[in-house]
Write a protein that holds these residues in place. Structure first.
Motif, short mmCIF file in Angstrom:
data_model
loop_
_atom_site.label_atom_id
_atom_site.label_comp_id
_atom_site.label_asym_id
_atom_site.label_seq_id
_atom_site.Cartn_x
_atom_site.Cartn_y
_atom_site.Cartn_z
N ALA A 188 0.49 7.74 7.26
CA ALA A 188 -0.09 6.86 8.52
C ALA A 188 -1.51 6.73 8.39
O ALA A 188 -1.98 5.67 8.70
N TYR A 189 -2.26 8.00 8.16
CA TYR A 189 -3.70 7.96 7.95
C TYR A 189 -4.21 7.14 6.92
O TYR A 189 -5.32 6.43 6.94
N LEU B 89 0.97 -1.24 0.14
CA LEU B 89 0.04 -0.06 -0.01
C LEU B 89 0.95 1.29 0.04
O LEU B 89 0.54 2.33 -0.75
N THR B 90 1.91 1.31 0.85
CA THR B 90 3.00 2.44 0.67
C THR B 90 3.47 2.56 -0.61
O THR B 90 3.52 3.66 -1.18
N THR B 91 3.82 1.53 -1.34
CA THR B 91 4.34 1.55 -2.66
C THR B 91 3.16 2.20 -3.61
O THR B 91 3.64 3.14 -4.26
N ARG C 215 -0.80 -1.12 11.30
CA ARG C 215 -0.62 0.02 11.60
C ARG C 215 -1.89 0.84 11.72
O ARG C 215 -3.09 0.68 10.77
N LEU C 216 -2.38 1.32 12.79
CA LEU C 216 -3.61 1.82 13.30
C LEU C 216 -3.82 3.33 13.51
O LEU C 216 -2.67 3.90 14.10
N PHE C 217 -4.66 3.95 13.06
CA PHE C 217 -4.83 5.47 13.40
C PHE C 217 -5.17 5.54 14.82
O PHE C 217 -5.94 4.59 15.26
N TRP C 218 -4.73 6.53 15.52
CA TRP C 218 -5.15 6.54 17.04
C TRP C 218 -6.49 6.69 17.39
O TRP C 218 -6.64 6.23 18.61
N LYS C 219 -7.23 6.96 16.52
CA LYS C 219 -8.68 7.29 17.04
C LYS C 219 -9.26 5.61 17.22
O LYS C 219 -10.28 5.48 17.82
N VAL C 220 -8.84 4.74 16.50
CA VAL C 220 -9.16 3.42 16.60
C VAL C 220 -8.44 2.31 17.15
O VAL C 220 -9.09 1.15 17.43
N GLU C 221 -7.28 3.11 17.54
CA GLU C 221 -6.40 1.95 18.19
C GLU C 221 -6.93 1.11 19.41
O GLU C 221 -6.74 -0.19 19.54
#
Length: 329
Positions: A162-163, A139-141, A263-269
């Motif tokens: 990250a988002y 996904l990063t690529t 890798r999780l966004f802080w709101k759902v971690e």
């Protein structure tokens, strides 16, 4: 043969049939489109048939696949949404002595050793190409390739990346659509920041999708159903939501079984960590099997997709709440 992306790019002209399968329907669509383009198939030489219609369109399929084109050029038959129950029909078609069309078969998350995968993986002149959901690396690529200098983008901030990694990846088509939008949105400043991504993602329902997925697996029934109400009100397709549920439970399965946190966004971690504690592997496996059945029902029963999804989500959220209560005791 078993194929990877590089094999497809160099070998599609050398085989007579290909199976393109997996949970990422957007990526499957991309490969089907790429096959048409690479082989130069025009619309008069292309026949597409859903697997539900194989019996009633059997004569048409054989006529198109085994008759040279009146207009010249490469012919192609695409059979979509195929399952292992269609393996006999596909086998007879691709082994027909008069076959003169390229046969492309697309399917969902087919099991290893099943009829279709065994047929294509075991042949020298056919291939099976899996389409799994993008992981963090792929996904990063993809994000960097799409948001590159050629798109006018010079920088992606770490928060923005990250988002996007936390919210994209379950469907290649959805991912590319969003990346095209963000490229247009930030064209003047040529930098992608977190605020830009947050402003663009609501059109894909990212905030509500997060609330739906993570509330469901952490046992929050009311939040789950309210988020689903918003998604359906915004005309989100039940099929898309089922695929995202499938991807979410596979991430949860990987975390529970292998201890690998995405890798999780802080709101759902926090919600995801709760889900890891309350969902055992056996329950996750059962849900994934039921999701496969739900996707089949959405395609074949004629029942309203919204009704089927609401019923499934409510029962699943209630089960999640029971698991959470059981753990607290």
């Amino acid at each position: 043969m078993k194929w990877r992306d590089s094999d497809f790019k160099t070998g599609i002209e050398k085989i007579r049939a290909v199976l393109i399968y997996g949970p990422d329907s957007g990526q499957i669509d991309e490969y089907c489109t790429a096959a048409i383009k690479k082989l130069g198939v025009d619309k008069d030489n292309l026949l597409t048939v859903d697997s539900d219609n194989l019996r009633e369109k059997q004569d048409l399929i054989y006529a198109e696949a085994c008759t040279p084109s009146m207009f010249g050029g490469q012919k192609m038959v695409i059979i979509s949404n195929a399952g292992d129950s269609d393996a006999k029909f596909v086998s007879d078609l691709v082994s027909h002595s008069g076959l003169c069309a390229m046969v492309v078969v697309s399917g969902g998350d087919l099991r290893a050793g099943g009829g279709l995968r065994s047929l294509f993986e075991g042949a020298e002149d056919m291939a099976a190409l899996p389409c799994y959901m993008d992981d963090a690396k792929t996904l990063t690529t993809l994000i960097r390739n799409e948001l590159s200098a050629s798109s006018g983008i010079q920088q992606i901030t770490p928060d923005a990346m990250a988002y996007m990694l936390a919210h994209l990846g379950s469907d290649r088509g959805i991912t590319r659509g969003f990346l095209r939008k963000i490229a247009l949105y930030v064209d003047d400043k040529r930098v992608v920041e977190l605020s830009d991504v947050e402003k663009c993602l609501p059109d894909t329902g990212a905030a509500d999708i997060d609330d739906f997925l993570y509330s469901l697996t952490s046992g929050l029934i009311q939040q789950t159903m309210m988020a689903l109400d918003r998604l359906l009100y915004d005309n989100k397709e039940p099929n898309m939501l089922v695929r995202m549920l499938d991807g979410h439970f596979k991430k949860l399965q990987n975390a529970v079984v292998n201890g690998q946190l995405p890798r999780l966004f802080w709101k759902v971690e926090e919600k995801f960590k709760i889900a890891i504690k309350i969902w055992p592997e056996s329950e996750i496996t059962a849900v994934l099997m039921r999701l496969n059945e739900l996707e089949r029902q959405l395609r074949t029963t004629g029942m309203p997709g919204e009704v089927l999804l609401r019923d499934f989500a409510l029962k699943l959220a209630m089960r999640s709440a029971k698991l959470a209560t059981k753990r607290r005791k």
